[in-house]
Scaffold this active site. Structure first.
Site, short mmCIF file in Angstrom:
data_model
loop_
_atom_site.label_atom_id
_atom_site.label_comp_id
_atom_site.label_asym_id
_atom_site.label_seq_id
_atom_site.Cartn_x
_atom_site.Cartn_y
_atom_site.Cartn_z
N ARG A 80 11.68 -24.09 6.42
CA ARG A 80 12.30 -23.16 5.46
C ARG A 80 11.84 -21.74 5.74
O ARG A 80 10.66 -21.47 5.90
CB ARG A 80 11.91 -23.55 4.03
CG ARG A 80 12.19 -22.48 2.98
CD ARG A 80 13.45 -22.72 2.23
NE ARG A 80 13.80 -21.61 1.35
CZ ARG A 80 13.86 -21.69 0.03
NH1 ARG A 80 13.58 -22.81 -0.57
NH2 ARG A 80 14.23 -20.66 -0.69
N ARG A 89 19.43 -22.24 3.36
CA ARG A 89 18.09 -22.78 3.58
C ARG A 89 18.16 -24.21 4.08
O ARG A 89 19.07 -24.96 3.72
CB ARG A 89 17.26 -22.70 2.31
CG ARG A 89 17.85 -23.51 1.17
CD ARG A 89 17.49 -22.96 -0.16
NE ARG A 89 18.39 -21.87 -0.46
CZ ARG A 89 18.65 -21.42 -1.67
NH1 ARG A 89 18.07 -21.93 -2.70
NH2 ARG A 89 19.48 -20.44 -1.86
N ASP A 92 15.30 -26.73 -0.12
CA ASP A 92 14.84 -26.08 -1.34
C ASP A 92 14.35 -27.18 -2.27
O ASP A 92 15.08 -28.14 -2.53
CB ASP A 92 16.01 -25.32 -1.99
CG ASP A 92 15.59 -24.45 -3.15
OD1 ASP A 92 14.45 -23.95 -3.14
OD2 ASP A 92 16.42 -24.23 -4.05
N ASP A 94 12.83 -27.39 -5.99
CA ASP A 94 12.53 -26.67 -7.23
C ASP A 94 11.90 -27.60 -8.25
O ASP A 94 12.40 -28.71 -8.47
CB ASP A 94 13.80 -26.09 -7.85
CG ASP A 94 14.35 -24.91 -7.06
OD1 ASP A 94 13.57 -24.23 -6.38
OD2 ASP A 94 15.57 -24.69 -7.11
#
Length: 164
Positions: A80, A89, A92, A94
């Protein structure tokens, strides 16, 4: 034991393999793995479509910061690069919520900002936790969000050993 909801997404390279790398990397902690969805990018819209999923994880010795660091380590392993906010990307990860903890720390905002509006988070989360509650926003099933353009990918199944 802490329980966390993590949203995962990829729109560069072998998108599915990057999602699978998260499932593989978190295998000892997995509680649930959602189906995979494909969605158009938002924020910076001139980029490839994303594959998205949600994983629910739990561990005795991992707090919200630990889940953040694990997610960042998986992102780094996937190469990344953070060049542009909301840009393309490889991966990811989160942290959406961890046991209802709230945080306004700039490195870890909890619950994740905007999660209450993002079908890319809410739809897969509801697949694995129909009674899910997003702190500060209430039951996920009662939230108002657009599911337009969110396509479930029946041909892509993350192999996690739970709900897969």
């Amino acid at each position: 034991m802490t329980r966390a909801v993590l949203s995962i997404g990829s729109n560069l390279g072998d998108r599915f393999a990057y999602l699978q790398s998260v499932v593989d990397g978190l295998r000892p902690f997995l509680v649930a793995v959602s189906p995979v969805y494909e969605t158009a990018a938002w924020g910076v819209e001139d980029q490839p479509d994303f594959l998205n999923a949600v994983v629910v994880v739990a561990a005795d010795d991992v707090d919200e910061w630990g889940w953040l660091r694990r997610g960042q380590a998986l992102e780094n392993a996937a190469g990344r690069v953070r060049e542009k906010r909301w840009g393309p990307r490889t991966l990811d990860v989160d942290v959406v919520t961890v046991d209802g903890v709230t945080s306004e720390h700039p490195e870890l905002l909890l619950p994740h900002p905007g999660a209450h509006e993002r079908a890319t988070v809410l739809i897969p989360w509801l697949d694995v936790e129909p009674d899910a509650v997003l702190p500060g926003h209430g039951p996920v099933a009662a939230l108002k969000f657009s599911s337009e353009g969110v396509r479930r990918r029946e041909d892509l199944v993350l192999s996690g050993g739970v709900n897969s």
